[in-house]
Design an enzyme around this catalytic site. Structure first.
Site, mmCIF file in Angstrom:
data_model
loop_
_atom_site.group_PDB
_atom_site.id
_atom_site.type_symbol
_atom_site.label_atom_id
_atom_site.label_comp_id
_atom_site.label_asym_id
_atom_site.label_seq_id
_atom_site.Cartn_x
_atom_site.Cartn_y
_atom_site.Cartn_z
ATOM 1 N N PHE A 144 0.812 -1.224 0.000
ATOM 2 C CA PHE A 144 0.000 0.000 0.000
ATOM 3 C C PHE A 144 0.837 1.262 0.000
ATOM 4 C CE2 PHE A 144 -1.994 -3.365 2.641
ATOM 5 C CZ PHE A 144 -2.896 -3.805 1.696
ATOM 6 N N ARG B 285 -11.436 1.051 -19.441
ATOM 7 C CA ARG B 285 -11.828 -0.348 -19.574
ATOM 8 C C ARG B 285 -11.277 -1.147 -18.392
ATOM 9 N NH1 ARG B 285 -9.897 -4.065 -24.485
ATOM 10 N NH2 ARG B 285 -11.483 -2.966 -25.656
ATOM 11 N N ILE B 286 -12.117 -2.003 -17.832
ATOM 12 C CA ILE B 286 -11.679 -2.822 -16.701
ATOM 13 C C ILE B 286 -11.131 -4.136 -17.258
ATOM 14 C CG2 ILE B 286 -12.359 -3.865 -14.509
ATOM 15 C CD1 ILE B 286 -12.565 -0.707 -14.742
ATOM 16 N N LEU B 287 -9.840 -4.366 -17.010
ATOM 17 C CA LEU B 287 -9.170 -5.552 -17.553
ATOM 18 C C LEU B 287 -9.739 -6.840 -16.989
ATOM 19 C CD1 LEU B 287 -5.367 -4.672 -17.445
ATOM 20 C CD2 LEU B 287 -6.672 -5.420 -19.428
ATOM 21 N N ASN B 288 -10.063 -6.793 -15.702
ATOM 22 C CA ASN B 288 -10.509 -7.999 -15.023
ATOM 23 C C ASN B 288 -11.536 -7.582 -13.981
ATOM 24 O OD1 ASN B 288 -10.767 -10.185 -13.196
ATOM 25 N ND2 ASN B 288 -8.722 -10.930 -13.724
ATOM 26 N N GLN C 38 -10.062 -4.894 -5.857
ATOM 27 C CA GLN C 38 -9.307 -3.669 -5.606
ATOM 28 C C GLN C 38 -10.203 -2.594 -5.008
ATOM 29 O OE1 GLN C 38 -5.914 -2.733 -5.939
ATOM 30 N NE2 GLN C 38 -6.029 -4.934 -5.696
ATOM 31 N N LYS D 49 -7.074 2.411 -17.403
ATOM 32 C CA LYS D 49 -6.632 3.507 -16.532
ATOM 33 C C LYS D 49 -6.017 3.075 -15.203
ATOM 34 C CE LYS D 49 -9.584 7.334 -18.005
ATOM 35 N NZ LYS D 49 -10.689 8.183 -17.561
ATOM 36 N N GLU E 221 -5.922 2.764 -6.474
ATOM 37 C CA GLU E 221 -6.096 3.789 -5.442
ATOM 38 C C GLU E 221 -7.458 4.475 -5.465
ATOM 39 O OE1 GLU E 221 -1.495 4.699 -6.386
ATOM 40 O OE2 GLU E 221 -2.269 5.071 -4.424
HETATM 41 MO MO1 MOS Z 1 0.766 3.215 -3.891
HETATM 42 S S1 MOS Z 1 0.641 4.460 -2.239
HETATM 43 O O1 MOS Z 1 1.554 4.240 -5.024
HETATM 44 O O2 MOS Z 1 1.712 1.906 -3.427
#
Ligand code: MOS
Length: 734
Positions: free
Chosen positions: A237, A623-626, A633, A696, A700
């Site tokens: 993270f 587009r969402i790959l998966n 995520q 994209k 995060e």
């Molecule tokens: Mo993320 S905070 O760029 O691992």
């Protein structure tokens, strides 16, 4: 063509992870492995007057105690200590370098023993005397010392005048505390000493090549002397973006003793490393009577260490998101006697957008406007800071789809008006925004005539699903079943990749796979075209595709030659191509992901216990790959948002400059009982500008907006506006 991209493909590394076959940094075996235990400073500022290791050294099984006084050589120039994500300004921390103490919890010795328990015990016998200096660790107490970072942002119009003359004006401080990442995997390094004096470093990191280059600099080694490997990461993270100090200590230990050594930090010791910096976010909004924004100002005051200027983009989101003719922004730093903060999931945005979106809610209340309606009135199809159109922006659709799925139209806007038995019900919403970045990444594809391909790259998979999406994109691009693709990642000897962070790796690695696959196709076509009577004789590369284990004419798949035939005819066993992705400079567009987050809280009226009972997150991220790993995520990000809103806070005792809750018993993070319904909606967002696949990135955006949506829901439930995070129940008590 797209058998895998866009589908809910299960993790290709899932089986290895659930069976325990996946090895993490602290698990790699080595002959005669030694163990190191870190001794930490217990003062925040000063110097070591005396360090007595004699008693520790007498313990049976202890081989050495490394300190600044007896360590092997370390680089003396700052440049050698600067990793690829180090702050530009400042001098990076150097463990065991000299007798100076820069922060509480700083490593000051490494006890090396035959086993971990012995090292840990002997560490308690190291005696330290300090010369203590004056110090400061309290951001709020030192607020008056805040100094502007970088060049001031260019203001738009005259925000001061516009605020003064606003029909409705809202201005407040929002305080975000220090937070720690608390990944499941402890910070760990196993340094394996090879008989030829070379080192293989198994490290918990988000960037093996970053650590590799850093270690070569710090220890003055040639690239060949050190190899860094990190096949799996148990959560990071952001905490593994910069090389952590234990990798330096393990390398130091291996070089000093010419033996393999493992250094694993304890959960408590992990609090001595980077964290999300505490910030005071001052936001002012001025609106006209029609509910449009006339002024936005956002000033962030953030903690950094005395030795480095760590600053992230807290205010840029307020700068770009909403239409406002007048605006002003500033990012200020306060230097304190603490370790340098570091990136933590959606650095800058998690904090800055939290403040902005709470302020927007307060403005909506003052204007008696629905919060979604206020955001639609200020909606901008152009990035306000650069006045650029977006490559794509379906935020409007996020509001609509999210509100619909949540049932927002049934909301009674009056605070304390909605109930469920003895609980008050609150509904709140917020906008989320993050960047859609792309970085140089190279991928190597090795295709063998049996129709199997190995795809390799130095990129890490920090749990986000990189192995899986790389396999999906490669399977489609090479026209092979996904079972025929094996993916190798996170070895410093593999093709170039930056740290995995910033949500940039999906787009960057996918694009690299495409360009490498095109090179493979070119070679296969060359071989196929030479076969006598080939249906592809003279065919142009652009008119061909790899599909079903063959190379075929794109518009007539019956004109095809199998990869196996092409390679056999050409006498080729293996086609190996490595290629760096390249993105055209596009300065004409802004690139962002967006989300609309809707949250429901239920607050016990007598006990003030807050539960987040529902969250709907509608995400526009190209587009969402998966859709399976992608949904994970976003869910993970939402859970982080629940923690940020209601639980997470690193508490420091400023009399001692020491963290008081450096453990996950007292630093609260959401557990299963804190997590209820989370609904993730991916809004369709075609993007013809960003890259060939229109990707994209998702790592995060999932957290951004969630803390504010929950805080706004708490206000709606209780009528109490809490601007100091986390919103613990004591803050709701009258
Ligand atoms: Mo993320 S905070 O760029 O691992």
């Amino acid at each position: 063509m797209n058998a895998y991209v866009g589908t809910p493909t299960s993790r290709v590394d899932g089986r290895a992870k659930v069976t325990g076959a996946a090895k993490y940094a602290g698990e790699f075996p080595a002959d005669g492995l030694l163990h190191g235990f870190v001794v930490e400073a217990s003062i925040p500022c000063g110097r070591i007057a005396r360090l007595d290791t004699s008693t520790a050294l007498q313990v049976e099984g202890v081989l050495d105690v490394l300190t600044h006084a007896n360590r092997p050589p370390l680089a003396d120039k700052d440049d050698s200590w600067k990793d690829e994500v180090a702050p530009e300004e400042g001098s990076p921390f150097r463990p065991l370098y000299d007798d100076t103490i820069k922060f509480n919890g700083q490593p000051i010795a490494l006890v090396v023993a035959e086993d971990w328990e012995t090292a840990k015990f002997a560490a308690t016998l190291v005696r330290v005397e300090y010369e203590q200096h004056g110090f400061a660790t309290d951001l709020e107490g030192e607020r008056s010392n805040a100094a502007e970072k970088d060049k001031p942002h260019k203001p738009r119009g005259d925000a001061v005048a516009a605020l003064a003359g606003a029909y409705v004006r809202h201005e407040a401080d929002y305080v975000i505390p220090t937070e720690h990442h608390n990944p499941m995997e402890l910070y760990a390094t196993t340094a394996v000493w090879d008989s030829n004096g070379k080192l293989t470093i198994y490290d918990k990191t988000q960037g093996v090549q970053n650590v590799h280059k850093f270690l070569c600099g710090v220890f003055d080694k040639k690239p060949d002397d050190i190899r860094v490997v990190s096949p799996y990461v148990g959560g990071a993270f952001g905490s593994g973006l910069r090389p952590q100090y234990q990798v330096v200590l393990a390398t130091l230990g291996a070089l000093a003793l010419k033996r393999s050594i493992r250094v694993v930090l304890t959960r408590q010791q992990m609090y001595g490393l980077g964290y999300r910096p505490m910030t005071i976010e001052r936001v002012a909004l001025g609106a006209k009577s029609d509910g449009t924004l006339d002024a936005v100002t956002h000033e962030a005051i953030a903690v950094t260490s005395r030795y480095e200027d760590f600053a992230r983009n807290d205010t840029g989101w307020a700068e770009q998101l909403y239409k406002s003719p007048n605006s002003r922004f500033a990012h200020k730093l306060v230097h304190l006697d603490v370790s340098t903060p570091c990136d933590m999931r959606a650095p800058g945005a998690a904090s800055g957008v939290c403040a902005l979106e709470c302020a927007m809610d307060e403005l909506a209340v003052a204007l008696k406007l629905d919060p979604v309606e206020l955001r639609l009135k200020c909606y901008s199809d152009r990035d306000q800071s650069e006045n650029l159109p977006y490559t794509s922006k379906q935020l409007r659709e996020c509001y609509a789809r999210g509100a619909d799925a949540f049932g927002w139209s049934r909301r009674n806007p009056v605070p304390r008006s909605m109930r469920d038995g003895k609980e008050l019900v609150g509904w709140g919403m917020a906008t989320g925004v993050w960047e859609a970045l792309q970085m140089p990444v190279a991928v190597r594809i090795a295709l063998t005539s049996n129709g199997h391909a190995e795809v390799s790259c130095a990129a890490s998979d920090i749990g986000t699903g990189t192995y899986t999406i790389v396999a999906q994109v490669a399977a489609d691009a090479l026209g092979l079943p996904i079972e025929n693709i094996s993916v190798r990642l996170a070895d410093s000897t593999l093709p170039q990749a930056p740290v995995e962070g910033g949500s940039w790796m999906a787009a960057s690695s996918a694009h690299a796979v495409l360009v490498a696959a095109e090179e493979v196709r070119k070679e296969v076509l060359g071989l196929a075209g030479k076969i006598p009577g080939s249906p592809l004789a003279g065919a142009e590369l652009v008119d061909t595709v790899l599909t079903d284990g063959s190379i075929a004419n794109a518009s007539d798949n019956s004109r095809a030659v199998s990869i196996a035939d092409a390679m056999r005819h050409g006498g080729v066993e293996r086609i190996e191509k490595e290629k760096l992705n390249q993105f055209g400079e596009d300065k004409k567009h802004a690139r962002n992901t967006h989300s609309a987050v809707f949250a429901e809280v239920k607050v016990d009226e007598e006990l003030d216990v807050i539960r987040v009972t529902r969250v709907v997150s509608a995400v526009a991220a190209g587009r969402i790959l998966n859709t399976k790993t992608g949904r994970s995520q976003i869910m993970g990000g939402v859970v982080w948002g629940i923690g940020m809103a209601l639980q997470e806070e690193t508490v420091m005792d400023h009399r001692f400059g020491r963290i008081m809750n450096a453990n996950i018993a007292e630093y609260h993070i959401p557990v299963n009982a804190d997590v209820h319904d989370i609904d993730v909606i991916f809004v369709d967002e075609p993007d013809a500008h960003i890259n060939a696949l229109g990707i994209k990135g998702l790592g995060e955006i999932g957290i951004v907006g969630v803390p504010a949506a929950i805080a706004n829901a708490v206000y709606h439930a209780t009528g109490k506006r809490i601007r100091r995070f986390p919103i613990t129940l004591d803050k709701l008590l009258d």
